[in-house]
Design a protein around this motif. Structure first.
Motif, short mmCIF file in Angstrom:
data_model
loop_
_atom_site.label_atom_id
_atom_site.label_comp_id
_atom_site.label_asym_id
_atom_site.label_seq_id
_atom_site.Cartn_x
_atom_site.Cartn_y
_atom_site.Cartn_z
N GLN A 128 0.83 -1.20 0.00
CA GLN A 128 0.00 0.00 0.00
C GLN A 128 0.87 1.25 0.00
O GLN A 128 0.57 2.22 -0.69
CB GLN A 128 -0.94 0.00 1.21
CG GLN A 128 -2.04 -1.03 1.11
CD GLN A 128 -2.85 -1.18 2.40
OE1 GLN A 128 -2.39 -0.82 3.49
NE2 GLN A 128 -4.05 -1.72 2.27
N ARG A 129 1.96 1.23 0.75
CA ARG A 129 2.87 2.38 0.80
C ARG A 129 3.54 2.59 -0.56
O ARG A 129 3.69 3.72 -1.02
CB ARG A 129 3.92 2.18 1.90
CG ARG A 129 4.85 3.34 2.07
CD ARG A 129 4.13 4.59 2.53
NE ARG A 129 5.08 5.68 2.66
CZ ARG A 129 4.83 6.92 2.31
NH1 ARG A 129 3.65 7.26 1.85
NH2 ARG A 129 5.75 7.85 2.44
N GLU A 131 2.30 1.79 -3.46
CA GLU A 131 1.27 2.35 -4.34
C GLU A 131 1.06 3.84 -4.07
O GLU A 131 0.90 4.63 -5.01
CB GLU A 131 -0.05 1.59 -4.16
CG GLU A 131 0.00 0.18 -4.73
CD GLU A 131 -1.19 -0.69 -4.33
OE1 GLU A 131 -2.10 -0.20 -3.62
OE2 GLU A 131 -1.19 -1.86 -4.71
N GLN A 132 1.09 4.24 -2.79
CA GLN A 132 0.98 5.67 -2.46
C GLN A 132 2.15 6.46 -3.04
O GLN A 132 1.96 7.53 -3.62
CB GLN A 132 0.94 5.87 -0.94
CG GLN A 132 -0.32 5.42 -0.27
CD GLN A 132 -0.20 5.48 1.25
OE1 GLN A 132 0.89 5.60 1.80
NE2 GLN A 132 -1.33 5.41 1.92
N ALA A 135 1.86 6.87 -6.78
CA ALA A 135 0.86 7.90 -7.12
C ALA A 135 1.46 9.29 -6.92
O ALA A 135 1.24 10.19 -7.75
CB ALA A 135 -0.40 7.72 -6.27
N GLN A 136 2.23 9.46 -5.85
CA GLN A 136 2.87 10.76 -5.60
C GLN A 136 3.89 11.08 -6.70
O GLN A 136 3.97 12.23 -7.16
CB GLN A 136 3.54 10.78 -4.23
CG GLN A 136 2.55 10.83 -3.09
CD GLN A 136 3.23 10.70 -1.72
OE1 GLN A 136 4.36 10.26 -1.62
NE2 GLN A 136 2.51 11.09 -0.69
#
Length: 158
Positions: A128-129, A131-132, A135-136
């Motif tokens: 999840q991190r 993926e974050q 996105a950033q």
């Protein structure tokens, strides 16, 4: 052939949660055995949860796609492996990679479900991190492209 006592010792020594459920009717999978690793993983003792349906682990979180896939596999007698969100006794969520297999007892026709559970919370949170962060990075790249285009347009105008 392996004897029952050795088999019990091996299952109890496993680091993964191991459960056996008895299939009763269309919906209920009643727990008839959990190993010590399951107790440690979930915070529940076997005395608290035996002879209950397994679904208590999802609390009210029943809209997970993995649960539908698990139900389909069990209904057709297939094995499956899915990752789903469960909840410990204290209410904290954890991610569980659940491998399920059905076992049919030919002598009485009863169907059992064997589940092996691995806590994959650390791995899921890491993904999840990632993926974050991806996105950033994509957002920053878009902003940089906009700035370059604006800067280029400003130089052309001068």
């Amino acid at each position: 052939m392996i004897n029952a006592q050795l088999l019990q010792m091996v299952i109890n020594a496993s680091n993964d949660g191991i459960v056996i459920a008895e299939k009763e009717g269309e919906q209920d999978n009643i727990l008839i055995y959990v190993n010590p690793a399951f107790e440690r993983m979930t915070g529940y003792t076997s005395e608290e949860i035996l002879y209950q349906d397994c679904r208590f682990l999802q609390s009210g979180d029943r809209d997970q796609e993995a649960l539908g896939l698990i139900r389909q596999a069990l209904d057709s007698g297939d094995s499956c492996r899915e990752v789903l969100r469960n909840y410990r006794k204290d209410g904290t969520p954890f991610w569980n990679e659940l491998s399920l297999s059905t076992v049919k007892n030919e002598s009485d026709g009863q169907t059992y479900i064997v589940g092996v559970q691995k806590d994959v919370t650390v791995q899921v949170k890491a993904m999840q991190r990632v993926e974050q962060l991806e996105a950033q990075v994509a957002q920053l790249q878009a902003e940089l492209a906009t700035l370059k285009a604006t800067n280029g347009a400003n130089k052309s105008a001068n």
